[in-house]
Structures are given as C-alpha cells and as structure tokens.
Design a protein around this motif. Structure first.
Motif, PDB file in Angstrom:
ATOM      1  N   TRP A   1      40.922  40.410  33.208  1.00  0.00           N
ATOM      2  CA  TRP A   1      42.102  40.571  32.364  1.00  0.00           C
ATOM      3  C   TRP A   1      42.201  42.010  31.863  1.00  0.00           C
ATOM      4  CZ3 TRP A   1      46.117  37.567  32.011  1.00  0.00           C
ATOM      5  CH2 TRP A   1      45.999  36.193  32.179  1.00  0.00           C
ATOM      6  N   PHE A   2      43.389  42.605  32.000  1.00  0.00           N
ATOM      7  CA  PHE A   2      43.684  43.891  31.386  1.00  0.00           C
ATOM      8  C   PHE A   2      44.750  43.754  30.308  1.00  0.00           C
ATOM      9  CE2 PHE A   2      41.699  45.042  35.344  1.00  0.00           C
ATOM     10  CZ  PHE A   2      40.917  46.132  34.993  1.00  0.00           C
ATOM     11  N   LEU A   3      45.270  42.539  30.142  1.00  0.00           N
ATOM     12  CA  LEU A   3      46.203  42.245  29.057  1.00  0.00           C
ATOM     13  C   LEU A   3      45.391  41.888  27.820  1.00  0.00           C
ATOM     14  CD1 LEU A   3      49.189  41.733  28.198  1.00  0.00           C
ATOM     15  CD2 LEU A   3      48.814  39.351  28.835  1.00  0.00           C
ATOM     16  N   PRO A   4      45.560  42.609  26.709  1.00  0.00           N
ATOM     17  CA  PRO A   4      44.766  42.306  25.508  1.00  0.00           C
ATOM     18  C   PRO A   4      45.034  40.892  25.018  1.00  0.00           C
ATOM     19  CG  PRO A   4      45.877  44.434  25.303  1.00  0.00           C
ATOM     20  CD  PRO A   4      46.454  43.764  26.512  1.00  0.00           C
ATOM     21  N   ALA A   5      43.975  40.267  24.529  1.00  0.00           N
ATOM     22  CA  ALA A   5      44.114  38.916  23.989  1.00  0.00           C
ATOM     23  C   ALA A   5      44.887  38.937  22.684  1.00  0.00           C
ATOM     24  CB  ALA A   5      42.729  38.303  23.769  1.00  0.00           C
ATOM     25  N   ASN A   6      45.526  37.813  22.376  1.00  0.00           N
ATOM     26  CA  ASN A   6      46.283  37.688  21.130  1.00  0.00           C
ATOM     27  C   ASN A   6      45.313  37.662  19.943  1.00  0.00           C
ATOM     28  OD1 ASN A   6      48.166  37.246  19.174  1.00  0.00           O
ATOM     29  ND2 ASN A   6      48.859  35.261  19.929  1.00  0.00           N
ATOM     30  N   GLN A   7      45.468  38.611  19.035  1.00  0.00           N
ATOM     31  CA  GLN A   7      44.560  38.733  17.889  1.00  0.00           C
ATOM     32  C   GLN A   7      44.976  37.864  16.706  1.00  0.00           C
ATOM     33  OE1 GLN A   7      41.761  40.434  18.131  1.00  0.00           O
ATOM     34  NE2 GLN A   7      42.264  41.129  20.202  1.00  0.00           N
ATOM     35  N   THR A   8      46.118  37.198  16.800  1.00  0.00           N
ATOM     36  CA  THR A   8      46.575  36.383  15.669  1.00  0.00           C
ATOM     37  C   THR A   8      45.614  35.232  15.391  1.00  0.00           C
ATOM     38  OG1 THR A   8      48.861  36.923  16.246  1.00  0.00           O
ATOM     39  CG2 THR A   8      48.512  35.063  14.770  1.00  0.00           C
TER      40      THR A   8
ATOM     41  N   ILE B   1      48.372  43.109  35.038  1.00  0.00           N
ATOM     42  CA  ILE B   1      48.063  42.077  34.044  1.00  0.00           C
ATOM     43  C   ILE B   1      46.594  41.680  34.201  1.00  0.00           C
ATOM     44  CG2 ILE B   1      48.636  39.784  33.207  1.00  0.00           C
ATOM     45  CD1 ILE B   1      50.842  41.812  32.756  1.00  0.00           C
ATOM     46  N   TYR B   2      46.181  41.547  35.436  1.00  0.00           N
ATOM     47  CA  TYR B   2      44.788  41.330  35.802  1.00  0.00           C
ATOM     48  C   TYR B   2      44.604  41.907  37.194  1.00  0.00           C
ATOM     49  CZ  TYR B   2      47.254  37.242  37.633  1.00  0.00           C
ATOM     50  OH  TYR B   2      48.175  36.425  38.227  1.00  0.00           O
ATOM     51  N   LEU B   3      43.356  42.149  37.576  1.00  0.00           N
ATOM     52  CA  LEU B   3      43.047  42.696  38.889  1.00  0.00           C
ATOM     53  C   LEU B   3      41.904  41.911  39.519  1.00  0.00           C
ATOM     54  CD1 LEU B   3      43.242  46.569  38.323  1.00  0.00           C
ATOM     55  CD2 LEU B   3      44.943  45.093  39.409  1.00  0.00           C
ATOM     56  N   ARG B   4      41.950  41.849  40.818  1.00  0.00           N
ATOM     57  CA  ARG B   4      40.898  41.170  41.576  1.00  0.00           C
ATOM     58  C   ARG B   4      39.616  42.009  41.518  1.00  0.00           C
ATOM     59  NH1 ARG B   4      41.173  40.447  48.089  1.00  0.00           N
ATOM     60  NH2 ARG B   4      39.453  38.975  48.382  1.00  0.00           N
ATOM     61  N   VAL B   5      38.505  41.343  41.205  1.00  0.00           N
ATOM     62  CA  VAL B   5      37.237  42.051  41.044  1.00  0.00           C
ATOM     63  C   VAL B   5      36.151  41.380  41.878  1.00  0.00           C
ATOM     64  CG1 VAL B   5      37.758  42.951  38.747  1.00  0.00           C
ATOM     65  CG2 VAL B   5      36.693  40.689  38.975  1.00  0.00           C
ATOM     66  N   LEU B   6      35.106  42.149  42.130  1.00  0.00           N
ATOM     67  CA  LEU B   6      33.914  41.664  42.805  1.00  0.00           C
ATOM     68  C   LEU B   6      32.792  41.547  41.786  1.00  0.00           C
ATOM     69  CD1 LEU B   6      34.080  43.961  45.969  1.00  0.00           C
ATOM     70  CD2 LEU B   6      34.797  41.578  45.806  1.00  0.00           C
ATOM     71  N   ARG B   7      32.052  40.470  41.865  1.00  0.00           N
ATOM     72  CA  ARG B   7      30.947  40.250  40.929  1.00  0.00           C
ATOM     73  C   ARG B   7      29.640  40.759  41.526  1.00  0.00           C
ATOM     74  NH1 ARG B   7      30.316  34.616  38.058  1.00  0.00           N
ATOM     75  NH2 ARG B   7      29.762  33.983  40.179  1.00  0.00           N
ATOM     76  N   GLY B   8      28.853  41.399  40.666  1.00  0.00           N
ATOM     77  CA  GLY B   8      27.538  41.864  41.075  1.00  0.00           C
ATOM     78  C   GLY B   8      26.443  41.142  40.320  1.00  0.00           C
ATOM     79  N   HIS B   9      25.327  41.831  40.115  1.00  0.00           N
ATOM     80  CA  HIS B   9      24.189  41.228  39.435  1.00  0.00           C
ATOM     81  C   HIS B   9      24.409  41.219  37.921  1.00  0.00           C
ATOM     82  CE1 HIS B   9      23.463  45.597  39.490  1.00  0.00           C
ATOM     83  NE2 HIS B   9      22.871  45.401  38.329  1.00  0.00           N
ATOM     84  N   SER B  10      23.586  40.465  37.220  1.00  0.00           N
ATOM     85  CA  SER B  10      23.673  40.399  35.762  1.00  0.00           C
ATOM     86  C   SER B  10      23.140  41.688  35.156  1.00  0.00           C
ATOM     87  CB  SER B  10      22.883  39.201  35.231  1.00  0.00           C
ATOM     88  OG  SER B  10      23.422  37.992  35.721  1.00  0.00           O
TER      89      SER B  10
END
Length: 265
Positions: free
Chosen positions: A116-123, A81-90
């Motif tokens: 997020w890997f779950l697509p957002a609701n487009q409605t 549904i989501y995954l833990r990520v590491l943030r890098g530079h801009s």
C-alpha cells in the motif's frame, strides 16, 4: 510516487474503501528501509465480491465477477495506490517483517503481494486514542461516581465474569463429552463444533453437535497413487506377455492361450 496521476473519483472511493476494509488481511513489510503494509491479491478480490461491497451504491464501480474484480484492481496500479512487490527473507528472524522489493512488471494477480502507498485513514486511530484516554480518566475517577452508577457497573462486571465462566464451562464439558464418545461411539462427537472457529457469535453455536470426521485426503496423493498403480500394472502386463511354456493374453480380460507340450492330452 509523489508525481503519480490522481485517480478518478470512483476509483479514489474504491481505494479508500479497500484500504480500510477488514476483510483484507494486512501484513507488515520493509520497503526501502521503511515499514509498509502489504496484502495478497486474493483477499482484495474476495472483498470486492462480498455482499458488503455490493451494497455500497452506484458511486462505486460495479463488479459482479472475478474477472471484473481483477480488471478493476489492475486499473488502480498506474495511480500508485499500491504496487506489486516481491517478498524476501525476514528482517529480524522468523516471524519478523519481510523484506519487500518493487516488481518491475506491474499487473494484478491473485497469488501475488501488493504494498500500500495510500496512507491509512487516521480517524479510527485518533478515535481509539481518545477513547483510551477517556477510559483511563473514568477508571481513575471511579470513587467520585454516583452510587447508583457504581452499583450498575458492579452488576455489569459480575455478568461479564459469569459469561466468561460459562464459556469455559462449555469448553470443558464438550471436551469431556468428546473423550467419552471416542470410547463409546467412534470417531467421537463434538458439541458446538464451531465454538473455536473463525465465525460469528451465533454461528459458533450452530450446529449443536457433529461427528469428528477426518479431513478428506489430498488430491495430489490420490493422483500419485493412481500413477504408481498404473505403472505397476504396465510392468505386470509386460512381464506376463510371454512365458517359457506358453503365451498368455496380456491383461485383456479374454481367454488365455496355452501351448501344450508334446505327449500331453
């Protein structure tokens, strides 16, 4: 990602609710060359402990503590549904989207970030697009509206402009009053202190006034000052423990013992 197992119905409902929840502040990052939404774990925990979630009903997992919230959010990770990520530079300088990388160790922690890997609701997006088109067509066809409807819109626009003007007037008056009270009654008084705070409309006018008190000092500063004072005290104790003319009792609060030189009474 495509071969991920399907979550149970209750977890699917929970994930859909979290994905469209406004309490979870979303940021845009870049993962594998694609823009993707990500959030901080604390915001998801806060959303699950909010009254809005408690009123959803029995179809959703029951959560009453922060530990249960973390455990439930951790159970969504195996379903991607989501995954833990590491943030890098801009990617595009300061203020741009951050470069994201999937963390090999997947677990839910409040201070980490999750993509997020779950697509957002487009409605909602579709309805907003249709509403914009209808609004543009209605504005273009305004001369064809009935006379009574056009007069009503005119009165409504005057009322909105009056409210905006009243808001700016309150802001100016409260600033002038604050400047006066700084001179007359320090530290100064704010009228409607929550006027520009991130609160509801009614809470913006509560309380009516408040003193402009300085923010409390940081705990770290207090700890460091205590450490410095204790180190100075230790040095003073060591320095005053022995003297050339006699011996003083080292900072115990007891009586001092002094040797008298020969010939003194």
């Amino acid at each position: 990602m495509e071969n991920a197992p399907k979550p149970p119905p209750e977890l699917k409902l929970l994930a859909t609710w979290l994905r469209s929840n406004s309490q979870i502040k979303l940021k845009t990052g870049v993962l594998q060359g694609k823009r993707i939404d990500y959030f901080k774990g604390k915001s998801a925990i806060k959303a699950l402990l909010s009254p809005a979630y408690a009123n959803l009903g029995p179809k959703y997992p029951k959560i009453t503590s922060e530990e249960q919230a973390i455990q439930t959010l951790n159970s969504l990770i195996p379903f991607v549904i989501y995954l833990r990520v590491l943030r890098g530079h801009s990617v595009s300088g300061s203020g741009g989207p951050k470069l994201l990388q999937v963390n090999p160790q997947q677990q839910f922690l409040p201070d980490d970030y999750y993509a997020w890997f779950l697509p957002a609701n487009q409605t909602k997006t579709l309805l907003m697009g249709v509403g914009m088109v209808v609004a543009v067509l209605a504005a273009v066809m305004f001369p064809l509206w009935p006379a009574k409807l056009r007069v009503g819109v005119w009165y409504l626009s005057i009322a909105v402009l009056g409210l905006i003007g009243l808001f700016f007037a309150i802001a100016v008056v409260r600033l002038i009053f604050y400047v006066i009270t700084i001179v007359v009654a320090k530290p100064g008084i704010w009228i409607f202190p929550n006027l520009f705070e991130d609160v509801g409309f009614v809470d913006s006018f509560i309380p009516l006034w408040a003193w402009d008190l300085p923010p409390p000092k940081k705990v770290k500063g207090e700890k460091s000052s205590k450490k410095r004072s204790s180190s100075k005290k230790d040095k003073a104790d060591k320095g005053g423990s022995a003297t050339a003319s006699g011996i003083d009792e080292p900072a115990t609060g007891g009586p001092k013992i002094v040797e008298l030189a020969e010939g003194e009474d």
